[in-house]
Design an enzyme around this catalytic site. Structure first.
Site, PDB file in Angstrom:
ATOM      1  N   LYS A 177       0.856  -1.191   0.000  1.00 30.70           N
ATOM      2  CA  LYS A 177       0.000   0.000   0.000  1.00 30.70           C
ATOM      3  C   LYS A 177       0.888   1.236   0.000  1.00 30.70           C
ATOM      4  CE  LYS A 177      -2.764   3.065   2.622  1.00 30.70           C
ATOM      5  NZ  LYS A 177      -1.927   4.086   2.022  1.00 30.70           N
ATOM      6  N   GLU A 252       8.673   0.109  11.743  1.00 31.26           N
ATOM      7  CA  GLU A 252       9.809   1.034  11.579  1.00 31.26           C
ATOM      8  C   GLU A 252       9.218   2.435  11.708  1.00 31.26           C
ATOM      9  OE1 GLU A 252      12.922   0.646  11.245  1.00 31.26           O
ATOM     10  OE2 GLU A 252      13.090  -1.480  10.809  1.00 31.26           O
ATOM     11  N   CYS A 286      13.790   9.543   8.504  1.00 29.40           N
ATOM     12  CA  CYS A 286      13.472   9.016   9.836  1.00 29.40           C
ATOM     13  C   CYS A 286      14.717   9.013  10.723  1.00 29.40           C
ATOM     14  CB  CYS A 286      12.892   7.629   9.713  1.00 29.40           C
ATOM     15  SG  CYS A 286      13.926   6.547   8.755  1.00 29.40           S
ATOM     16  N   GLU A 385       9.618  14.821  16.874  1.00 27.87           N
ATOM     17  CA  GLU A 385      10.057  14.588  15.495  1.00 27.87           C
ATOM     18  C   GLU A 385       9.369  15.614  14.590  1.00 27.87           C
ATOM     19  OE1 GLU A 385       8.621  11.190  13.182  1.00 27.87           O
ATOM     20  OE2 GLU A 385      10.603  11.011  12.285  1.00 27.87           O
TER      21      GLU A 385
HETATM   22  P1  NAD Z   1       2.185   7.893   8.122  1.00 25.89           P
HETATM   23  O1  NAD Z   1       2.292   7.120   9.391  1.00 25.89           O
HETATM   24  O2  NAD Z   1       1.268   9.057   8.094  1.00 25.89           O
HETATM   25  O3  NAD Z   1       1.709   6.931   6.935  1.00 25.89           O
HETATM   26  C1  NAD Z   1       2.392   5.742   6.636  1.00 25.89           C
HETATM   27  C2  NAD Z   1       1.459   4.799   5.877  1.00 25.89           C
HETATM   28  O4  NAD Z   1       0.443   4.313   6.762  1.00 25.89           O
HETATM   29  C3  NAD Z   1       0.722   5.445   4.694  1.00 25.89           C
HETATM   30  O5  NAD Z   1       0.718   4.535   3.607  1.00 25.89           O
HETATM   31  C4  NAD Z   1      -0.691   5.632   5.242  1.00 25.89           C
HETATM   32  O6  NAD Z   1      -1.698   5.670   4.273  1.00 25.89           O
HETATM   33  C5  NAD Z   1      -0.828   4.401   6.120  1.00 25.89           C
HETATM   34  N1  NAD Z   1      -1.914   4.495   7.110  1.00 25.89           N
HETATM   35  C6  NAD Z   1      -2.404   5.606   7.714  1.00 25.89           C
HETATM   36  N2  NAD Z   1      -3.399   5.266   8.574  1.00 25.89           N
HETATM   37  C7  NAD Z   1      -3.536   3.918   8.501  1.00 25.89           C
HETATM   38  C8  NAD Z   1      -4.385   2.960   9.148  1.00 25.89           C
HETATM   39  N3  NAD Z   1      -5.317   3.330  10.034  1.00 25.89           N
HETATM   40  N4  NAD Z   1      -4.234   1.644   8.841  1.00 25.89           N
HETATM   41  C9  NAD Z   1      -3.295   1.248   7.967  1.00 25.89           C
HETATM   42  N5  NAD Z   1      -2.471   2.102   7.307  1.00 25.89           N
HETATM   43  C10 NAD Z   1      -2.579   3.418   7.576  1.00 25.89           C
HETATM   44  O7  NAD Z   1       3.679   8.322   7.731  1.00 25.89           O
HETATM   45  P2  NAD Z   1       4.198   9.367   6.630  1.00 25.89           P
HETATM   46  O8  NAD Z   1       3.791  10.747   7.015  1.00 25.89           O
HETATM   47  O9  NAD Z   1       3.894   8.884   5.260  1.00 25.89           O
HETATM   48  O10 NAD Z   1       5.789   9.211   6.841  1.00 25.89           O
HETATM   49  C11 NAD Z   1       6.477   9.879   7.815  1.00 25.89           C
HETATM   50  C12 NAD Z   1       6.730   9.018   9.045  1.00 25.89           C
HETATM   51  O11 NAD Z   1       7.349   7.787   8.681  1.00 25.89           O
HETATM   52  C13 NAD Z   1       7.698   9.699  10.001  1.00 25.89           C
HETATM   53  O12 NAD Z   1       7.273   9.549  11.333  1.00 25.89           O
HETATM   54  C14 NAD Z   1       9.002   8.949   9.775  1.00 25.89           C
HETATM   55  O13 NAD Z   1       9.918   9.000  10.819  1.00 25.89           O
HETATM   56  C15 NAD Z   1       8.514   7.573   9.493  1.00 25.89           C
HETATM   57  N6  NAD Z   1       9.544   6.834   8.761  1.00 25.89           N
HETATM   58  C16 NAD Z   1      10.242   5.843   9.389  1.00 25.89           C
HETATM   59  C17 NAD Z   1      11.259   5.162   8.721  1.00 25.89           C
HETATM   60  C18 NAD Z   1      12.020   4.033   9.384  1.00 25.89           C
HETATM   61  O14 NAD Z   1      12.559   3.203   8.673  1.00 25.89           O
HETATM   62  N7  NAD Z   1      12.074   3.945  10.683  1.00 25.89           N
HETATM   63  C19 NAD Z   1      11.550   5.499   7.407  1.00 25.89           C
HETATM   64  C20 NAD Z   1      10.825   6.513   6.795  1.00 25.89           C
HETATM   65  C21 NAD Z   1       9.816   7.155   7.484  1.00 25.89           C
END
Ligand code: NAD
Length: 493
Positions: A177, A252, A286, A385
């Site tokens: 997704k 992650e 991240c 963050e």
């Molecule tokens: P997000 O958490 O808003 O979204 C991530 C994904 O989850 C999207 O595809 C979104 O549609 C989906 N999602 C949202 N609500 C959901 C639900 N209820 N059920 C299932 N899926 C759902 O994150 P973002 O804004 O796209 O990315 C930024 C975040 O990601 C930051 O906090 C960053 O630190 C983190 N990140 C972590 C890593 C790592 O490897 N640790 C790498 C990159 C980004």
């Protein structure tokens, strides 16, 4: 005005619109204009994708010899290398990240598929030294089933590769997704999956919102594992969702990674490392090193140099090879950064550079490199963050204090240490509570280096040898070699 492009989802080897006919518009962060639409997957579409993956799993994929599956992974790697430039362009338009970085990354991501292709036939079982006569007990690693890979908007090719490559190598099938904030790159990637010749249903790519799409996927009763990368709030939903289907979860999540600079550090090296850590990708990483602790003797001198370097960073179009920082991905991010900076200044934080949205464009979400001196690290920019180019700087006196400060945060993803004293580097790297430590460097990745955090940064490592096992379950098989009948059936042997 250029025409808005329309992309389709990839389900069961076919290119489809959403069953509801709904679409998501995606913006180009450089212009703040809609440049493409993608389908908004409904529960019906999610169900189709998961069932296609389940059928592919039960069909030939899970039983294919690992060497055969490895060939498909190598095909994906080849496709990535050939199409890196195109994919890079698409990702830059959709996310605002720099083209020069993204196109190199798209090609490097191929290495992950090659790495797991190489590992596919090296995962072995065991013969257990069993404590029963006439019994031989073996363990084998079997695939889990349908994996839901939930991807955020940033570093999406990497974050897909570290899930998809080990999952496929071990015989699982996958529904990916994409993030609604930048969904097009993964749909373009699906074209490469098609060209790589994978059987239909083995990889499906859907686009949709957190709800209903993400929720329907992560609660689906045929999904056996959820590999999630994203923010901690979404992660809480994911874990709750997994209670519905009792699936395995890996998380992650975000970070507020501390970086420490000791008096004895090589300052030229540290200047570059710290800049890479927080200002590369406009801080939208991240592992961004967003909390900097500088030892008191060099505090003023080093901070002046760092401010000068930050002020010289060139903001501009992400396609321009001279640009060092492009726009932020969304207006929401920009507003959140501004809100945190305002609150920090009200509580005594001193802005040394940046701090206000850039005037280089009225359209894009440009924010300059920002450095804020904080008396303590409980101020908002030093604690939360931000996913932006904002560095909070604090002073410290000695090693013990530095370690305590570094560890005093809810996250534990990455960390950085700058010192020329080897003993100190070893002591501090051991004491810091983080999944990754960079010593005299920062912001490096490799297929062979495990990646992931502790504390609120999540659990389950990605990349590296061990992570392939996260896409398997152990099966235990008992063979009875005795010619005699079994003993008393009413007592356990
Ligand atoms: P997000 O958490 O808003 O979204 C991530 C994904 O989850 C999207 O595809 C979104 O549609 C989906 N999602 C949202 N609500 C959901 C639900 N209820 N059920 C299932 N899926 C759902 O994150 P973002 O804004 O796209 O990315 C930024 C975040 O990601 C930051 O906090 C960053 O630190 C983190 N990140 C972590 C890593 C790592 O490897 N640790 C790498 C990159 C980004």
């Amino acid at each position: 005005m250029s025409e808005i492009k329309n992309f389709k989802m990839y389900i069961n080897g076919e290119w489809v619109e959403s069953s509801s006919g709904k679409k998501i518009e995606t913006l180009n962060p450089e212009t703040n204009k809609v440049w493409a639409t993608v389908p908004e997957a409904s529960e019906v579409d999610v169900d189709k994708a998961v069932k296609a993956a389940q059928d592919a799993f039960n069909g030939s994929w899970s039983n294919l010899h690992p060497k055969e599956r490895a060939k498909f992974l190598r095909n994906i790697a080849d496709q990535l290398r050939t199409n890196a430039e195109h994919l890079g362009k698409i990702e830059t338009i959709d996310t605002g990240k720099l083209f020069k970085e993204i196109k190199t990354q798209a090609s490097y991501i191929a290495e992950y598929y090659d790495y797991y292709a190489g590992l596919a036939d090296k995962v072995e079982g065991t013969v257990v030294p069993i404590d029963k006569p006439n019994m031989q007990v073996t363990t084998t690693r079997i695939p889990i089933g349908v994996i839901a890979a939930i991807i955020p908007w940033n570093s999406q090719m990497l974050l897909t590769a570290v899930k998809l490559a080990p999952a496929l190598a071990m015989g699982n099938t996958v529904v990916i997704k994409a993030s609604e904030l930048a969904p097009v790159t993964l749909l373009e990637f699906a074209k490469l999956i098609e060209s790589a010749g994978l059987p239909k249903g083995v990889v499906n790519v859907i686009t949709g919102l957190g709800e209903p799409c993400g929720k329907a996927l992560t609660t689906h009763d045929l999904v056996e594992k959820i590999a999630f990368t994203g923010g901690p709030e979404t992660a809480r939903h994911i874990v709750k969702n997994s209670a519905e289907n009792l699936s395995q979860v890996s998380l992650e999540l975000g970070g507020k990674s501390p970086v420490v600079l000791f008096n004895d550090a090589d300052q030229e090296n540290a200047l570059n490392g710290i800049t890479a850590g927080i200002f590369a990708a406009s801080g939208q990483s991240c592992i961004a090193g967003s909390r900097l602790y500088i030892q008191s003797k060099i505090y003023n001198e080093f901070l002046d140099k760092l401010v000068k370097k930050a002020e010289g960073i060139k903001l501009g179009s992400p396609m321009d090879p001279d640009t060092q920082m492009g726009p932020l991905n969304s207006f929401k991010q920009l507003e959140n950064i501004e809100k945190n900076i305002k609150a920090t200044v009200e509580q005594g934080g001193k802005i040394r550079c940046g701090g206000k949205r850039s005037s280089i464009s009225n359209e894009g979400y440009y924010f300059p490199a920002t450095i804020i001196e904080c008396e303590n690290h409980n101020l908002p920019t030093a604690e939360n963050e931000l996913f932006g180019p904002v560095l909070s700087v604090m002073k410290f006196e000695n090693e013990e204090e530095a370690i305590n400060q570094m560890n005093d945060n809810q996250y534990g993803l990455s960390s950085g240490i700058y010192t020329t004293n080897l003993g100190r580097a070893m002591r501090v790297s051991k004491a810091v509570r983080a999944g990754i430590v960079f010593v005299n460097t920062y912001r490096l990745i490799s297929p062979s280096a495990p990646f992931g955090g502790i504390k609120d940064s999540g659990y389950g490592k990605e990349a590296g040898i061990e992570s392939i096992k996260e896409y398997t379950r152990i099966k235990t098989t008992w063979f009875n070699s005795s010619e005699d009948p079994m003993d008393d059936p009413f007592t356990m042997g």
